[in-house]
Design an enzyme around this catalytic site. Structure first.
Site, PDB file in Angstrom:
ATOM      1  N   LYS A   1     -30.533  13.183  45.667  1.00 10.63           N
ATOM      2  CA  LYS A   1     -29.459  12.528  46.140  1.00 10.63           C
ATOM      3  C   LYS A   1     -29.440  11.030  46.230  1.00 10.63           C
ATOM      4  O   LYS A   1     -30.732  10.415  46.491  1.00 10.63           O
ATOM      5  CB  LYS A   1     -29.368  13.044  47.491  1.00 10.63           C
TER       6      LYS A   1
ATOM      7  N   ASP B   1     -27.162  12.178  42.244  1.00  8.79           N
ATOM      8  CA  ASP B   1     -25.858  12.482  42.812  1.00  8.79           C
ATOM      9  C   ASP B   1     -25.467  11.608  44.216  1.00  8.79           C
ATOM     10  O   ASP B   1     -26.199  11.712  45.020  1.00  8.79           O
ATOM     11  CB  ASP B   1     -26.083  13.883  43.241  1.00  8.79           C
TER      12      ASP B   1
ATOM     13  N   GLU C   1     -23.833  11.883  39.081  1.00  8.55           N
ATOM     14  CA  GLU C   1     -22.972  12.810  39.537  1.00  8.55           C
ATOM     15  C   GLU C   1     -22.057  12.057  40.806  1.00  8.55           C
ATOM     16  O   GLU C   1     -22.553  11.485  41.743  1.00  8.55           O
ATOM     17  CB  GLU C   1     -23.743  14.002  40.046  1.00  8.55           C
TER      18      GLU C   1
ATOM     19  N   GLU D   1     -17.310  19.205  41.261  1.00  7.17           N
ATOM     20  CA  GLU D   1     -17.399  20.157  42.398  1.00  7.17           C
ATOM     21  C   GLU D   1     -16.238  20.084  43.507  1.00  7.17           C
ATOM     22  O   GLU D   1     -15.997  21.097  44.283  1.00  7.17           O
ATOM     23  CB  GLU D   1     -18.880  20.013  43.069  1.00  7.17           C
TER      24      GLU D   1
END
Length: 426
Positions: free
Chosen positions: A215, A243, A269, A296
């Site tokens: 992350k 991400d 991401e 997502e």
């Protein structure tokens, strides 16, 4: 006949440990869990994933939609599957609260997922097998092409599915032997201290993972430091994904990825707001050859259509629960194939790994027909609460073998973690 629908507000206290922590979210992994009762004694299970507070709202939406499924048979539903899907996604009054997005759409997905789980159980097949063996025209009949025919027509979808019949048995034998490629996100939650990130990375590498995700989206110097730790541990040849969970503005994303590029990220991401199609396209042009990945929390098939048409993504991330269940995911998988963009499903949370493995396998067997650039996310959380949990070996998913969608939770887990009356919350 479906005789009743039960819905459970199931929540797991994950926030305190930092599990699932990222640049925006600090939650208790939760599920709006649906159980369809039948007069045959077989139960269909489905759910949508939420992040704690608000799960009660999704449960209420499921109850508001329940009359569209109770009293119907599986044969009746699948005789006109798009009409059934629209009865939920386009309920003439509840649709106003979306349309086709947010709580109502996620509740639709929970019910639709339960219906598909029920059908797969009744036919004695895991869902991936049910879908992969389904005749082309039946698969096409389950897709709502409304608002996407400028990107994919029924005839184009049928041609893709027919082509996927060639080599199907060989691809299935390959997956039965080797499993499906995967990557792990468990090493790099934003709330983990550096020493835990290093230890988890070492452990994952030793277990055979050669693709890992971290992350980002905190202070950029912290992101750089943590990326350096992970890259040091996995070496230059393993894949490292990043991400940002939508936290950056467009210019900020481009600038921060210029700092992080030295660690050779395979993709970035959710670099910006999930609905910003043009922003994603600008970021993709600026950061190439790093790929932009998202999906997502893409609300519906129309957002995916635009991301593909705008050449805004290099990787498409479907989610089993954000959109309206299996039917809508089928349209997304087919559009990705039409535009030549590989699918790497989003997973983690409560049961998402269990669900998306079926979708990824179907994509490979019948639609995409290639493993190049394809991986399923894996997070080592909460699998023990399911009767048919995911299984991995050497960084790869093993094929599910039990009938259904792997969605059934253990009754003891439902009782323990039901909110607010379950013992875990007293």
């Amino acid at each position: 006949m479906i005789t009743a629908l039960d819905v459970h507000d199931v929540r797991f206290p994950t926030a305190d440990a930092g599990d699932g922590s990222d640049a925006i979210n600090r939650g208790d992994y939760s599920a709006t869990y649906v159980s369809l009762k039948t007069d045959a004694g077989v139960e269909g299970a489905g759910f949508t994933f939420t992040n704690g507070r608000g799960n009660e709202i999704t449960c209420a939406a499921v109850r508001a939609l329940a009359h569209h499924v109770v009293g119907r048979s599986v044969d009746d539903i699948f005789a006109e599957p798009v009409a059934f899907w629209r009865s939920l996604s386009a309920d003439v009054q509840l649709r106003w609260l979306g349309p086709e997005k947010g709580v109502i759409h996620m509740a639709t997905g929970a019910i639709v997922n339960a219906v598909w789980d029920l059908r797969a159980k009744l036919e004695g097949k895991p869902l991936w097998q049910l879908l992969a063996e389904m005749p082309t025209q039946e698969l096409v009949s389950n897709v709502d092409f409304h608002h996407i025919t400028d990107a994919l027509t029924p005839d184009e979808a049928a041609a893709i599915l027919d082509k996927g019949l060639s080599g199907l048995d060989d691809r299935r034998a390959e997956l039965e032997r080797d499993g499906f490629p995967s990557y792990t996100t468990s090493v790099g939650w934003l709330g983990y201290p550096d020493d835990k990130v290093r230890a988890l990375t070492q452990q994952a590498y030793a277990e055979g993972w050669r693709a890992m995700k971290m992350k980002v989206g905190g202070p950029i110097d912290d992101d750089v430091r943590r990326a350096r730790i992970i890259r040091e541990e996995i070496g230059p040849d393993a894949l490292l994904m990043m991400d940002a969970n939508q936290v950056w503005d467009v210019d900020e994303a481009i600038a921060n990825m210029a700092r992080l590029a030295e660690f050779d990220p395979y993709w970035i991401e959710e670099p910006t707001h999930a609905d910003d199609v043009l922003g994603h396209a600008r970021i993709q042009r600026a950061v190439a050859p790093i790929r932009v990945a998202t999906g997502e929390v893409a609300a519906n098939r129309v957002i995916f259509k635009q991301l593909l048409q705008a050449e805004a993504i290099g990787v498409m991330q479907i989610d089993a629960c954000r959109v309206g269940g299996v039917n809508e995911v089928l349209s997304e998988i087919l559009m990705a194939a039409k535009f030549g963009v590989p699918i790497c499903p989003h997973a983690g949370g409560v049961g998402l790994c269990e669900l998306v493995q079926h979708l990824a396998v179907f994509d490979y067997l019948r639609v995409g027909t290639s493993l190049e650039g394809r991986m399923v996310e894996y997070v080592d959380h909460l699998h023990e609460h399911f009767t048919d949990p995911v299984r991995t070996r050497g960084g790869r998913y093993l094929l599910p073998t039990e009938p259904g969608y792997s969605a059934t939770m253990k009754p003891a887990s439902i009782a323990e973690y039901s909110f607010p009356e379950g013992p875990a919350w007293r």
